[in-house]
Design an enzyme around this catalytic site. Structure first.
Site, PDB file in Angstrom:
ATOM      1  N   ASP A  33       0.686  -1.185  -0.061  1.00 49.80           N
ATOM      2  CA  ASP A  33      -0.085  -0.160   0.122  1.00 49.80           C
ATOM      3  C   ASP A  33       0.760   1.153  -0.001  1.00 49.80           C
ATOM      4  O   ASP A  33       0.491   2.371  -0.063  1.00 49.80           O
ATOM      5  CB  ASP A  33      -1.127   0.187   1.186  1.00 49.80           C
ATOM      6  CG  ASP A  33      -0.396  -0.146   2.744  1.00 49.80           C
ATOM      7  OD1 ASP A  33       1.055  -0.149   2.526  1.00 49.80           O
ATOM      8  OD2 ASP A  33      -1.240  -0.032   3.356  1.00 49.80           O
ATOM      9  N   SER A  34       2.226   1.094   0.001  1.00 51.13           N
ATOM     10  CA  SER A  34       3.357   2.292  -0.263  1.00 51.13           C
ATOM     11  C   SER A  34       2.713   2.744  -1.589  1.00 51.13           C
ATOM     12  O   SER A  34       3.254   4.089  -1.879  1.00 51.13           O
ATOM     13  CB  SER A  34       4.618   1.858   0.004  1.00 51.13           C
ATOM     14  OG  SER A  34       4.777   0.846  -1.099  1.00 51.13           O
ATOM     15  N   ASP A  85      -1.140  -5.982  -0.337  1.00 53.59           N
ATOM     16  CA  ASP A  85      -1.635  -5.498   1.077  1.00 53.59           C
ATOM     17  C   ASP A  85      -2.905  -5.234   1.110  1.00 53.59           C
ATOM     18  O   ASP A  85      -3.604  -4.817   0.081  1.00 53.59           O
ATOM     19  CB  ASP A  85      -0.883  -4.057   1.030  1.00 53.59           C
ATOM     20  CG  ASP A  85       0.218  -4.089   2.093  1.00 53.59           C
ATOM     21  OD1 ASP A  85       0.539  -4.954   3.066  1.00 53.59           O
ATOM     22  OD2 ASP A  85       1.312  -3.208   1.910  1.00 53.59           O
ATOM     23  N   LYS A 110      -1.248  -9.445   2.710  1.00 50.74           N
ATOM     24  CA  LYS A 110      -0.582  -8.953   3.952  1.00 50.74           C
ATOM     25  C   LYS A 110      -1.226  -7.980   4.701  1.00 50.74           C
ATOM     26  O   LYS A 110      -2.085  -7.316   3.923  1.00 50.74           O
ATOM     27  CB  LYS A 110       0.754  -8.172   3.326  1.00 50.74           C
ATOM     28  CG  LYS A 110       1.562  -7.860   4.664  1.00 50.74           C
ATOM     29  CD  LYS A 110       3.108  -7.219   4.204  1.00 50.74           C
ATOM     30  CE  LYS A 110       3.291  -5.954   3.511  1.00 50.74           C
ATOM     31  NZ  LYS A 110       2.664  -4.724   4.456  1.00 50.74           N
ATOM     32  N   GLU A 122      -1.233  -5.609   8.545  1.00 54.95           N
ATOM     33  CA  GLU A 122      -0.395  -5.036   9.592  1.00 54.95           C
ATOM     34  C   GLU A 122      -1.053  -5.355  10.901  1.00 54.95           C
ATOM     35  O   GLU A 122      -2.222  -5.246  11.103  1.00 54.95           O
ATOM     36  CB  GLU A 122      -0.068  -3.638   9.258  1.00 54.95           C
ATOM     37  CG  GLU A 122       0.351  -3.426   7.920  1.00 54.95           C
ATOM     38  CD  GLU A 122       0.319  -1.778   7.713  1.00 54.95           C
ATOM     39  OE1 GLU A 122       0.347  -0.786   8.627  1.00 54.95           O
ATOM     40  OE2 GLU A 122       0.797  -1.301   6.707  1.00 54.95           O
ATOM     41  N   GLU A 176       9.532  -4.472  10.165  1.00 50.07           N
ATOM     42  CA  GLU A 176       9.941  -3.079   9.537  1.00 50.07           C
ATOM     43  C   GLU A 176      10.382  -2.142  10.590  1.00 50.07           C
ATOM     44  O   GLU A 176       9.488  -1.967  11.723  1.00 50.07           O
ATOM     45  CB  GLU A 176       8.708  -2.316   8.914  1.00 50.07           C
ATOM     46  CG  GLU A 176       8.790  -1.053   8.138  1.00 50.07           C
ATOM     47  CD  GLU A 176       7.954  -0.536   7.029  1.00 50.07           C
ATOM     48  OE1 GLU A 176       7.160  -1.227   6.861  1.00 50.07           O
ATOM     49  OE2 GLU A 176       8.046   0.700   6.744  1.00 50.07           O
TER      50      GLU A 176
HETATM   51  O1  KIV Z   1       3.457  -1.103   1.526  1.00 47.76           O
HETATM   52  C1  KIV Z   1       4.781  -1.438   1.413  1.00 47.76           C
HETATM   53  O2  KIV Z   1       5.413  -1.196   0.465  1.00 47.76           O
HETATM   54  C2  KIV Z   1       5.204  -2.340   2.713  1.00 47.76           C
HETATM   55  C3  KIV Z   1       6.526  -2.744   2.488  1.00 47.76           C
HETATM   56  C4  KIV Z   1       7.438  -1.574   2.764  1.00 47.76           C
HETATM   57  C5  KIV Z   1       6.854  -4.044   3.357  1.00 47.76           C
HETATM   58  O3  KIV Z   1       4.375  -2.785   3.340  1.00 47.76           O
END
Ligand code: KIV
Length: 258
Positions: free
Chosen positions: A44-45, A83, A113, A115, A183
């Site tokens: 989600d970055s 994510d 994924k 969190e 992280e």
């Molecule tokens: O969203 C993302 O890119 C991430 C990574 C930094 C692990 O969660």
């Protein structure tokens, strides 16, 4: 050779480090897959590096699915993990399963994924795993909690915080997560967690002793205007794009192209 969650566990057992990178569109995903990366994370970055937001929080599930479909079309071998965006899995186990099912059905990705490692999230992850959905966990600096942390700060610095993160990681493994992102935590804590768990740990800003590493690809390629202190920049594509664009503009304006 197509990568599976089982193969990742095998790589940890063999002691072969796992290379993970993020992707947000078809061409980037295709290039990373051609290069042989093991796992492509539609992180989600992408809210920050592809959509220009200040945090990952505004990203919606529909936007994530749109990008993940493009990524998946570019990938033949890497395991694709997506994510779940902020707000589409924290409310209840039912909300989480609905979001994860949409991701797997609509994008063709193999895993999601999520969190956090507090008991409610551990319970939700166990529920998804029991429903046949592979989950990569994520502890330490979890960017969806940036406002609770007061910024993108390193986590696990005090002995109490380190113990909490270690216990979260153990609980997430017991819940059935197939891997876990660590992280921005101290490297000795990341080493301790990596030694304790049988599932692979994937570090970002967590030292060199994790079972694998992940970077945000925009940082690796030098596309982003700011990189976190732990990122390594392997190319300067921002400057290459500016130079190519300037050359094109000049040639068009001087009747040299076409
Ligand atoms: O969203 C993302 O890119 C991430 C990574 C930094 C692990 O969660």
């Amino acid at each position: 050779m197509a990568i599976t969650t089982q193969k990742l566990t095998g790589l940890k057992q063999e002691g072969r480090p796992i290379a993970v990178l993020t992707a947000w569109d078809f061409l980037i995903a295709q290039a990373l897959d051609h290069a042989g990366v093991d796992v492509i994370l539609v992180g989600d970055s992408l809210a920050m590096v592809a959509l220009g937001y200040d945090t990952t929080l505004p990203l919606t599930l529909d936007e994530m699915i749109h990008h993940a479909k493009a990524v998946k079309r570019g990938v033949k071998n890497a395991l694709v993990v997506v994510d779940l965006p902020f707000g589409c899995y924290q409310e209840s186990r039912q909300q989480a399963i609905q979001s994860a099912v949409r991701v797997l059905k609509e994008t063709g990705a193999q895993a999601v994924k999520m969190e956090g490692g507090h008991p409610a999230m551990v319970d939700t992850i166990a529920h998804l795993v029991h429903s046949g959905i592979p989950v990569m966990a994520h502890v330490g600096l979890t960017p969806q909690s940036v406002h609770q942390f007061g910024g993108f700060r390193q986590q696990g610095k005090s002995p109490e915080a380190a113990e909490r993160i270690l216990n979260e990681a153990i609980a997430l493994e017991q819940a059935g997560a197939f891997s876990i992102v660590l992280e921005h935590i101290p490297s000795d804590l990341a080493l301790q967690i990596s030694q304790k768990l049988t599932i692979p740990t994937i570090g970002i800003g967590a030292g060199s002793q994790c079972d694998g590493q992940v970077l945000v690809t925009a940082d690796l390629l030098g596309l982003s205007s700011w990189q976190p202190p732990f990122a390594k920049v392997y190319a300067n594509l921002h400057d290459s794009i500016v130079q190519a664009t300037q050359a094109y503009c000049t040639e068009v304006r001087e009747h040299r192209f076409p």
